[in-house]
Write a protein that holds these residues in place. Sequence first.
Motif, PDB file in Angstrom:
ATOM      1  N   ALA A 165     -77.823 -73.865 -20.724  1.00  0.00           N
ATOM      2  CA  ALA A 165     -78.399 -75.111 -21.225  1.00  0.00           C
ATOM      3  C   ALA A 165     -78.650 -76.037 -20.045  1.00  0.00           C
ATOM      4  CB  ALA A 165     -77.474 -75.775 -22.241  1.00  0.00           C
ATOM      5  N   ARG A 166     -79.454 -77.055 -20.275  1.00  0.00           N
ATOM      6  CA  ARG A 166     -79.629 -78.117 -19.302  1.00  0.00           C
ATOM      7  C   ARG A 166     -78.724 -79.286 -19.689  1.00  0.00           C
ATOM      8  NH1 ARG A 166     -81.585 -76.641 -14.721  1.00  0.00           N
ATOM      9  NH2 ARG A 166     -82.075 -78.827 -14.326  1.00  0.00           N
ATOM     10  N   TYR A 167     -78.254 -80.020 -18.702  1.00  0.00           N
ATOM     11  CA  TYR A 167     -77.446 -81.198 -18.997  1.00  0.00           C
ATOM     12  C   TYR A 167     -77.740 -82.287 -17.972  1.00  0.00           C
ATOM     13  CZ  TYR A 167     -74.412 -80.270 -15.004  1.00  0.00           C
ATOM     14  OH  TYR A 167     -73.940 -80.080 -13.728  1.00  0.00           O
ATOM     15  N   SER A 168     -77.353 -83.511 -18.297  1.00  0.00           N
ATOM     16  CA  SER A 168     -77.470 -84.633 -17.373  1.00  0.00           C
ATOM     17  C   SER A 168     -76.215 -85.479 -17.485  1.00  0.00           C
ATOM     18  CB  SER A 168     -78.711 -85.482 -17.684  1.00  0.00           C
ATOM     19  OG  SER A 168     -78.648 -85.996 -19.009  1.00  0.00           O
ATOM     20  N   MET A 169     -75.909 -86.212 -16.397  1.00  0.00           N
ATOM     21  CA  MET A 169     -74.744 -87.079 -16.365  1.00  0.00           C
ATOM     22  C   MET A 169     -75.155 -88.486 -15.983  1.00  0.00           C
ATOM     23  SD  MET A 169     -71.610 -84.840 -14.722  1.00  0.00           S
ATOM     24  CE  MET A 169     -70.449 -86.141 -15.197  1.00  0.00           C
ATOM     25  N   ALA A 178     -79.741 -78.446 -26.380  1.00  0.00           N
ATOM     26  CA  ALA A 178     -79.354 -77.317 -27.225  1.00  0.00           C
ATOM     27  C   ALA A 178     -79.191 -76.058 -26.378  1.00  0.00           C
ATOM     28  CB  ALA A 178     -80.402 -77.091 -28.314  1.00  0.00           C
ATOM     29  N   ALA A 179     -78.038 -75.424 -26.504  1.00  0.00           N
ATOM     30  CA  ALA A 179     -77.740 -74.253 -25.688  1.00  0.00           C
ATOM     31  C   ALA A 179     -78.444 -73.013 -26.233  1.00  0.00           C
ATOM     32  CB  ALA A 179     -76.234 -74.024 -25.642  1.00  0.00           C
ATOM     33  N   ALA A 180     -78.912 -72.187 -25.321  1.00  0.00           N
ATOM     34  CA  ALA A 180     -79.482 -70.887 -25.686  1.00  0.00           C
ATOM     35  C   ALA A 180     -78.463 -69.810 -25.371  1.00  0.00           C
ATOM     36  CB  ALA A 180     -80.772 -70.641 -24.910  1.00  0.00           C
ATOM     37  N   THR A 181     -78.359 -68.811 -26.216  1.00  0.00           N
ATOM     38  CA  THR A 181     -77.409 -67.716 -26.001  1.00  0.00           C
ATOM     39  C   THR A 181     -78.123 -66.382 -26.149  1.00  0.00           C
ATOM     40  OG1 THR A 181     -76.781 -67.581 -28.343  1.00  0.00           O
ATOM     41  CG2 THR A 181     -75.524 -69.100 -26.972  1.00  0.00           C
ATOM     42  N   THR A 182     -77.525 -65.354 -25.561  1.00  0.00           N
ATOM     43  CA  THR A 182     -77.989 -64.005 -25.843  1.00  0.00           C
ATOM     44  C   THR A 182     -77.625 -63.660 -27.292  1.00  0.00           C
ATOM     45  OG1 THR A 182     -75.919 -63.167 -24.901  1.00  0.00           O
ATOM     46  CG2 THR A 182     -77.822 -63.259 -23.439  1.00  0.00           C
ATOM     47  N   ARG A 183     -78.047 -62.514 -27.781  1.00  0.00           N
ATOM     48  CA  ARG A 183     -77.934 -62.241 -29.218  1.00  0.00           C
ATOM     49  C   ARG A 183     -77.128 -60.983 -29.521  1.00  0.00           C
ATOM     50  NH1 ARG A 183     -81.075 -65.590 -32.126  1.00  0.00           N
ATOM     51  NH2 ARG A 183     -82.672 -66.771 -31.016  1.00  0.00           N
TER      52      ARG A 183
END
Length: 232
Positions: A165-169, A178-183
């Motif tokens: 995922a991307r994030y900022s502080m 929103a996090a992406a995951t493998t399946r």
Amino acid sequence: MFTRLAPLLALAACAPVAAPETPAPATVAPQYRAVGTEPFWSAKLSGGRLTYDDAEGRRIDIPAPPARPSFNGERYVTPRLTLDITHTPCSDGMSDKRYSDTVLVIADGRELKGCGEAMADNALEGHDWQVSAIGGAAPGGPRPATLRFEGGRLTGTTGCNRLTARYSMAGETVTIEAAATTRMACPGPAMAQEQRLTAALRGPLTLVQGKDGVMLANADGSAAVTLVPVRP
């Protein structure tokens, strides 16, 4: 040699003595966080701003004033918001965590007591973390979930699938996309852990540094995700 110095010493004795310079006001670390319970509130000093938030959604966000020295501490005083820090140990009354400072906040005339401590810049970033709790409860999966925050990118594993995922502080506020995951399919407990973790990581969260790790807290101060460092 001493004879030659005598006239100079005599002149020096007659010269007016300059008044000592007033010491600069004491300051705390650039990153500082304070919290209180019953009712819940939080305040922080970060990036030249002094902010206050409470559980009812009220916020005060103003430029941080210079610190004023006080007895065994510092005070940051403005018409709307005052942060009064005393360097005596403090307990928040809800956990085993001990803070280095006792804090009084005055927000629009309302006095609130709590605890506080200096925060290291970017305490979350550049470390490998293991998820030790989700929503204040054990993760529940057969394999640990691990996370790493670095350079605006969150990577890791949910204990089942890979996650990114991307994030900022901004100060201690961590905003995760929103996090992406493998399946890959995993046994029930592992999938349940993954769903709980990805749900807990949504939206802006507040970074709280503890003695043994860090916590990402929800807006109401409750634990979203608790992390401990991965030991080599």
